[in-house]
Design an enzyme around this catalytic site. Structure first.
Site, PDB file in Angstrom:
ATOM      1  N   GLU A  88       4.465  -3.675  12.133  1.00  0.00           N
ATOM      2  CA  GLU A  88       3.356  -2.738  11.956  1.00  0.00           C
ATOM      3  C   GLU A  88       2.268  -3.474  11.205  1.00  0.00           C
ATOM      4  O   GLU A  88       2.506  -3.973  10.104  1.00  0.00           O
ATOM      5  CB  GLU A  88       3.787  -1.515  11.150  1.00  0.00           C
ATOM      6  CG  GLU A  88       4.676  -0.559  11.907  1.00  0.00           C
ATOM      7  CD  GLU A  88       4.047  -0.005  13.174  1.00  0.00           C
ATOM      8  OE1 GLU A  88       2.800  -0.024  13.307  1.00  0.00           O
ATOM      9  OE2 GLU A  88       4.815   0.423  14.042  1.00  0.00           O
ATOM     10  N   ASN A 112       0.799  -1.240   0.000  1.00  0.00           N
ATOM     11  CA  ASN A 112       0.000   0.000   0.000  1.00  0.00           C
ATOM     12  C   ASN A 112       0.827   1.283   0.000  1.00  0.00           C
ATOM     13  O   ASN A 112       0.355   2.319  -0.420  1.00  0.00           O
ATOM     14  CB  ASN A 112      -1.016  -0.008   1.148  1.00  0.00           C
ATOM     15  CG  ASN A 112      -0.366   0.039   2.502  1.00  0.00           C
ATOM     16  OD1 ASN A 112       0.735  -0.481   2.683  1.00  0.00           O
ATOM     17  ND2 ASN A 112      -1.020   0.642   3.453  1.00  0.00           N
TER      18      ASN A 112
END
Ligand code: ADP
Length: 476
Positions: free
Chosen positions: A245, A147
């Site tokens: 993350e 992303n």
């Protein structure tokens, strides 16, 4: 054909993969090498061999290399931004903005190489000196998602190199173009051979091989919770350092004293820009009942007016979904929201455009209950659920009622509520009157709860992961 970069050489892989444009699936951006286990082994060995000398290199040498990389990225941000938009589907301004951020990150860490500091303390024992210094951890495996094809690689590679580590970089399968472009610049930056290695390929093969290898001292990962859990397990088993993350289910609270223009803008940007494909995107819009109807009407109008289309078209605000499987996931959650009794306001439909692509209109649901499954799980698409709240306290409790804790936003003009929310939001990042997504490159990034594990990324805090502390006692 774009090769892997191993031990200072370009190495074609045993197989290749096409990079497909999600705005126009007929457009093949390029062919990218796919590493096999043999190539991964060579890359790890090269990094292992290169790490000690790089770890002892002068900070000026590291600063010069990183600054050069950053300058070239910045100079070519339009070209690379277009490539990023073509392969990932975010709009051209978003693509260019992301490469500008990647360049700025390299330049920031160029300077950080010179600022790494330690402590000197008096010992409790007379005649002794105590020094606390930081050293590189050695070889790091960097595994990145699709992303943010430029910014996330940059915010892992730049601090890794700045603090003297050798790198094995494994980008996401869907977006090798931006990763390769950055790696090509790095290959000409003056780094000694072996200090930086690029291995493209599937997570299940190339990524997996990095997890268990004893020569990799640290793993920095951004991606899904499932992969994160595997990485944590593998790292703990062999005592490697790790930093993860993962997802978010970020709330944006709108109180009745908010400036409504600001609030609508915050919500639209947080929920739908970059097609909602950001771990910081807001998907739970928690609105105080006293302004609920009025706010919803304005939000619906703003959502309906968003222009969805080809990422490179000048008037596009929302590009396509990244690929078929993400589109299927978005549609699955849209159907789930309807089945759970959420009120469908607009969007959530596949759109036809001039080009064959994965276009989806931004979906807005109202009258949602925070306990609904689609309000608890990360969707990672342009889908927002509006949840009514009785008052500020109720809104805060709903905001925190999630397994995740990455970014948490509030729109209010009340200093009292803003101050209380800053303190009580259970998230790594809190946004007052600004979108939940869109973060500065020089301050820490990361979350709590199921969103993150390990120390923070970015800013001076990146040193926590990419260095290890040494305490030295000296008697003269
Ligand atoms: P997403 O669902 O967003 O693609 P993933 O966690 O699957 O999230 O992917 C993020 C990154 O992790 C990608 O580079 C992917 O190739 C990599 N990856 C996937 N599976 C594994 C694995 N088993 N081991 C290591 N890396 C993996």
């Amino acid at each position: 054909m774009h090769a892997n970069y191993i031990a200072g050489q370009w190495a074609e892989g045993p197989s290749q993969r096409s990079n497909i444009n999600p705005s126009d699936t007929r457009d093949q951006i390029g062919r990218y090498a796919q590493a096999d286990l043999n190539q991964v082994e060579q890359a790890i060995e090269a990094a292992h061999t290169g790490a000690p000398a790089w770890g002892l290199s002068s900070p000026q040498q590291r600063a010069d290399v990183l600054d050069k990389i950053g300058s070239e990225i910045l100079a070519r941000k339009e070209e690379f931004g277009e490539l990023l938009s073509r392969e990932e589907g975010k709009t051209r301004p978003e693509g260019i903005g992301e490469f500008a951020r990647a360049g700025a990150i390299f330049k920031f860490f160029a300077q950080e190489a010179l600022r790494l500091r330690g402590d000197k303390l008096a010992s409790v024992r007379p005649g002794l000196e105590v020094e606390v210094t930081r050293e590189p951890i050695g070889v790091v495996g960097l595994i990145t998602p699709w992303n943010f094809p430029a910014a996330i690689p940059a915010w892992k590679i730049a601090p890794a190199l700045a603090y003297g580590n050798a790198v094995v970089f494994k980008p996401a399968e869907l977006v090798p173009g931006s990763a390769w472009a950055i790696s090509e610049i790095i290959s000409r930056s003056g780094l000694p051979a072996g200090v930086f290695n690029l291995v493209m390929g599937p997570g299940s093969v190339v990524g997996q091989a990095l997890l268990s290898d004893a020569r990799i001292d640290g793993l920095s990962f951004t991606g899904s919770e499932g992969t994160g859990a595997r990485i944590a397990q593998a790292a703990v088993q062999r005592g490697a350092k790790f930093q993860l993350e993962m997802g978010g289910k970020n709330p944006c609270v709108v109180l009745d004293d908010a400036d409504l223009d600001t609030a609508v803008n915050c919500v639209v940007q947080s929920a739908f820009f970059s097609t909602g494909q950001r771990c910081t995107a807001a998907s739970r819009i928690i609105v105080q009942k006293s302004i609920y109807a009025q706010f919803l009407e304005r939000l619906a109008a703003a959502t309906r007016s968003l222009r969805v289309g080809h990422a490179l078209a000048a008037d596009t605000q929302i590009g396509p979904v990244v690929d078929e499987s993400q589109l299927a996931q978005d549609l699955h959650y849209i159907a789930m929201a309807k089945a759970e009794g959420a009120r469908h306001i607009c969007g959530g439909e596949q759109l036809k455009a001039d080009t064959p692509g994965h276009f989806l209109s931004p979906a807005l649901f109202a009258d949602c209950d925070n306990r609904m499954q689609h309000c608890q799980e990360e969707i990672f698409g342009p889908v927002a659920s509006v949840i009514p709240a009785d008052n500020y306290e109720h809104a805060l409790s709903l905001a925190n009622d999630t397994p995740f804790g990455l970014s948490s936003g509030i729109c209010t003009t009340s200093l009292k509520h803003a101050t209380h929310f800053k303190r009580h939001a259970q998230a790594g990042m809190v946004m007052v009157n600004v979108p939940t997504a869109g973060v500065d490159y020089h301050v820490p990034f990361g979350g709590r709860k199921a969103s993150s594990m390990g120390s923070r990324e970015q800013g001076t805090y990146a040193a926590e992961f990419f260095t290890t502390v040494k305490t030295t006692y000296l008697q003269a």
